[in-house]
Design a protein around this motif. Structure first.
Motif, PDB file in Angstrom:
ATOM      1  N   ALA A 207       0.767  -1.145   0.024  1.00 60.11           N
ATOM      2  CA  ALA A 207       0.037   0.161   0.027  1.00 60.11           C
ATOM      3  C   ALA A 207       0.805   1.151  -0.122  1.00 60.11           C
ATOM      4  O   ALA A 207       0.596   2.207  -0.594  1.00 60.11           O
ATOM      5  CB  ALA A 207      -0.963   0.043   1.320  1.00 60.11           C
ATOM      6  N   ALA A 208       1.862   1.047   0.552  1.00 59.23           N
ATOM      7  CA  ALA A 208       2.970   2.256   0.626  1.00 59.23           C
ATOM      8  C   ALA A 208       3.414   2.894  -0.676  1.00 59.23           C
ATOM      9  O   ALA A 208       3.663   4.059  -1.047  1.00 59.23           O
ATOM     10  CB  ALA A 208       4.028   2.058   1.535  1.00 59.23           C
ATOM     11  N   VAL A 209       3.877   1.697  -1.475  1.00 62.07           N
ATOM     12  CA  VAL A 209       4.509   1.958  -2.813  1.00 62.07           C
ATOM     13  C   VAL A 209       3.621   1.892  -3.732  1.00 62.07           C
ATOM     14  O   VAL A 209       3.973   2.593  -5.083  1.00 62.07           O
ATOM     15  CB  VAL A 209       5.495   0.843  -3.075  1.00 62.07           C
ATOM     16  CG1 VAL A 209       6.852   0.697  -1.790  1.00 62.07           C
ATOM     17  CG2 VAL A 209       5.008  -0.490  -3.336  1.00 62.07           C
ATOM     18  N   ALA A 210       2.262   1.555  -4.037  1.00 64.16           N
ATOM     19  CA  ALA A 210       1.370   1.284  -4.960  1.00 64.16           C
ATOM     20  C   ALA A 210       1.045   2.700  -5.407  1.00 64.16           C
ATOM     21  O   ALA A 210       0.950   3.130  -6.786  1.00 64.16           O
ATOM     22  CB  ALA A 210       0.020   0.896  -4.540  1.00 64.16           C
ATOM     23  N   PRO A 211       0.850   3.733  -4.807  1.00 64.76           N
ATOM     24  CA  PRO A 211       0.647   5.126  -5.340  1.00 64.76           C
ATOM     25  C   PRO A 211       1.312   5.737  -6.300  1.00 64.76           C
ATOM     26  O   PRO A 211       1.146   6.274  -7.276  1.00 64.76           O
ATOM     27  CB  PRO A 211       0.320   6.212  -4.067  1.00 64.76           C
ATOM     28  CG  PRO A 211       0.137   5.155  -2.881  1.00 64.76           C
ATOM     29  CD  PRO A 211       0.901   3.828  -3.054  1.00 64.76           C
ATOM     30  N   GLY A 212       2.962   5.391  -6.048  1.00 59.23           N
ATOM     31  CA  GLY A 212       3.850   5.853  -6.996  1.00 59.23           C
ATOM     32  C   GLY A 212       3.614   5.260  -8.454  1.00 59.23           C
ATOM     33  O   GLY A 212       3.885   5.877  -9.269  1.00 59.23           O
ATOM     34  N   ALA A 213       3.067   3.983  -8.378  1.00 55.33           N
ATOM     35  CA  ALA A 213       2.846   3.065  -9.734  1.00 55.33           C
ATOM     36  C   ALA A 213       1.554   3.758 -10.251  1.00 55.33           C
ATOM     37  O   ALA A 213       1.401   3.946 -11.409  1.00 55.33           O
ATOM     38  CB  ALA A 213       2.927   1.659  -9.591  1.00 55.33           C
ATOM     39  N   VAL A 214       0.460   3.849  -9.524  1.00 56.43           N
ATOM     40  CA  VAL A 214      -0.761   4.301  -9.813  1.00 56.43           C
ATOM     41  C   VAL A 214      -0.548   5.695 -10.471  1.00 56.43           C
ATOM     42  O   VAL A 214      -1.178   5.957 -11.495  1.00 56.43           O
ATOM     43  CB  VAL A 214      -1.621   4.274  -8.553  1.00 56.43           C
ATOM     44  CG1 VAL A 214      -3.069   4.884  -9.126  1.00 56.43           C
ATOM     45  CG2 VAL A 214      -2.077   2.724  -8.342  1.00 56.43           C
ATOM     46  N   LEU A 215      -0.069   6.568 -10.045  1.00 55.94           N
ATOM     47  CA  LEU A 215       0.031   7.650 -10.396  1.00 55.94           C
ATOM     48  C   LEU A 215       0.930   8.223 -11.813  1.00 55.94           C
ATOM     49  O   LEU A 215       0.657   8.971 -12.563  1.00 55.94           O
ATOM     50  CB  LEU A 215       0.935   8.866  -9.546  1.00 55.94           C
ATOM     51  CG  LEU A 215       0.130   9.333  -8.212  1.00 55.94           C
ATOM     52  CD1 LEU A 215       0.888  10.021  -7.049  1.00 55.94           C
ATOM     53  CD2 LEU A 215      -1.201  10.192  -8.706  1.00 55.94           C
ATOM     54  N   ALA A 216       1.822   6.846 -12.117  1.00 57.43           N
ATOM     55  CA  ALA A 216       2.370   6.893 -13.278  1.00 57.43           C
ATOM     56  C   ALA A 216       1.569   6.228 -14.393  1.00 57.43           C
ATOM     57  O   ALA A 216       1.849   6.175 -15.565  1.00 57.43           O
ATOM     58  CB  ALA A 216       3.964   5.950 -13.061  1.00 57.43           C
ATOM     59  N   GLY A 217       0.468   5.718 -14.133  1.00 53.25           N
ATOM     60  CA  GLY A 217      -0.288   5.172 -15.349  1.00 53.25           C
ATOM     61  C   GLY A 217      -0.567   3.747 -15.234  1.00 53.25           C
ATOM     62  O   GLY A 217       0.167   3.101 -14.585  1.00 53.25           O
ATOM     63  N   PRO A 218      -1.778   3.287 -15.980  1.00 52.98           N
ATOM     64  CA  PRO A 218      -1.911   2.026 -16.174  1.00 52.98           C
ATOM     65  C   PRO A 218      -0.770   0.989 -16.494  1.00 52.98           C
ATOM     66  O   PRO A 218      -0.544  -0.137 -16.036  1.00 52.98           O
ATOM     67  CB  PRO A 218      -3.368   1.707 -16.850  1.00 52.98           C
ATOM     68  CG  PRO A 218      -3.557   3.069 -17.498  1.00 52.98           C
ATOM     69  CD  PRO A 218      -2.611   4.197 -16.689  1.00 52.98           C
ATOM     70  N   ALA A 219      -0.078   1.408 -17.336  1.00 54.87           N
ATOM     71  CA  ALA A 219       0.960   0.733 -18.237  1.00 54.87           C
ATOM     72  C   ALA A 219       2.012   0.324 -17.399  1.00 54.87           C
ATOM     73  O   ALA A 219       2.548  -0.586 -17.175  1.00 54.87           O
ATOM     74  CB  ALA A 219       1.470   1.445 -19.566  1.00 54.87           C
ATOM     75  N   VAL A 220       2.457   1.422 -16.266  1.00 50.26           N
ATOM     76  CA  VAL A 220       3.392   1.241 -15.463  1.00 50.26           C
ATOM     77  C   VAL A 220       2.896   0.211 -14.394  1.00 50.26           C
ATOM     78  O   VAL A 220       3.790  -0.319 -13.697  1.00 50.26           O
ATOM     79  CB  VAL A 220       3.883   2.676 -14.894  1.00 50.26           C
ATOM     80  CG1 VAL A 220       4.744   2.432 -13.631  1.00 50.26           C
ATOM     81  CG2 VAL A 220       4.478   3.463 -15.820  1.00 50.26           C
TER      82      VAL A 220
END
Length: 198
Positions: free
Chosen positions: A90-103
């Protein structure tokens, strides 16, 4: 002598920026992250920032070296009893989500490749290690990695890490790490698994 000490809360933001600087051109982060260099820097900063905030809460250690009061190198490692947790995800997921679905998709695939390399025996896992590019080759990373290895030696367990940067292989071998396998990240970058016996 370079001192390694716990990263204080006040140093987390600067440490996250340092990870962005160190990883923006790393082959593994290029493979998984956004194509834009600026967005990839933000992605690395957010993901690593999330992990350095969450790691101590799940039993991990976050150590740093400091130059002029600012983190110049940071390591995140986990003792054998700590496994991946929902809190860490949960702590690292926002960084990926903000980068977009492909990331997000590549990140999930990459995580599977990363997880596959872990040895079955108990081990200290070095999850993140980076040195501010301005201070590389000055012994800061060596001081931090030696601290993680010393913890593994005290516990009489192996030390494990992985890298997608071929330039890192001779460096890690100088600590006694041996290659245990190789895999491919989602867009083809090689990933190497390395283990230092207890």
């Amino acid at each position: 002598m370079i001192a390694a000490r716990e990263l204080p809360r006040a140093g987390r933001r600067a440490a996250a920026r340092m990870f962005g600087d160190a990883f923006v051109d790393d082959p593994g982060w290029i493979d998984t992250g956004p194509d834009s260099r600026r967005r990839r820097w933000q992605f690395a900063r957010r993901v690593c920032g999330g992990e350095i905030r969450a790691a101590p809460r799940v039993g991990g250690r976050v150590l740093a070296t400091f130059d002029d009061g600012v983190p110049s190198a940071v390591i995140v490692w986990y003792p054998p009893e700590v496994r991946a947790s929902l809190r860490l995800l949960a702590a690292v997921a926002p960084g990926a989500v903000l980068a977009g679905p492909a990331v997000v998709r590549r990140g999930l695939l990459s995580q599977g490749v990363l997880d596959a390399g872990h040895p079955v025996e108990p081990h200290v896992f070095v999850s993140l290690l980076a040195v501010d590019p301005r201070f590389q080759r000055g012994g800061r990373g060596r001081a931090l990695l030696n601290a993680a290895i010393a913890a593994a030696v005290r516990l009489n367990v192996a030390t494990y890490l992985d890298t997608a940067n071929p330039d890192n292989l001779p460096y890690y071998r100088s600590f006694g790490f041996a290659l245990t396998g190789e895999a491919r990240l989602p867009r083809g970058a090689p990933l190497w698994y390395l283990l230092r016996a207890p």
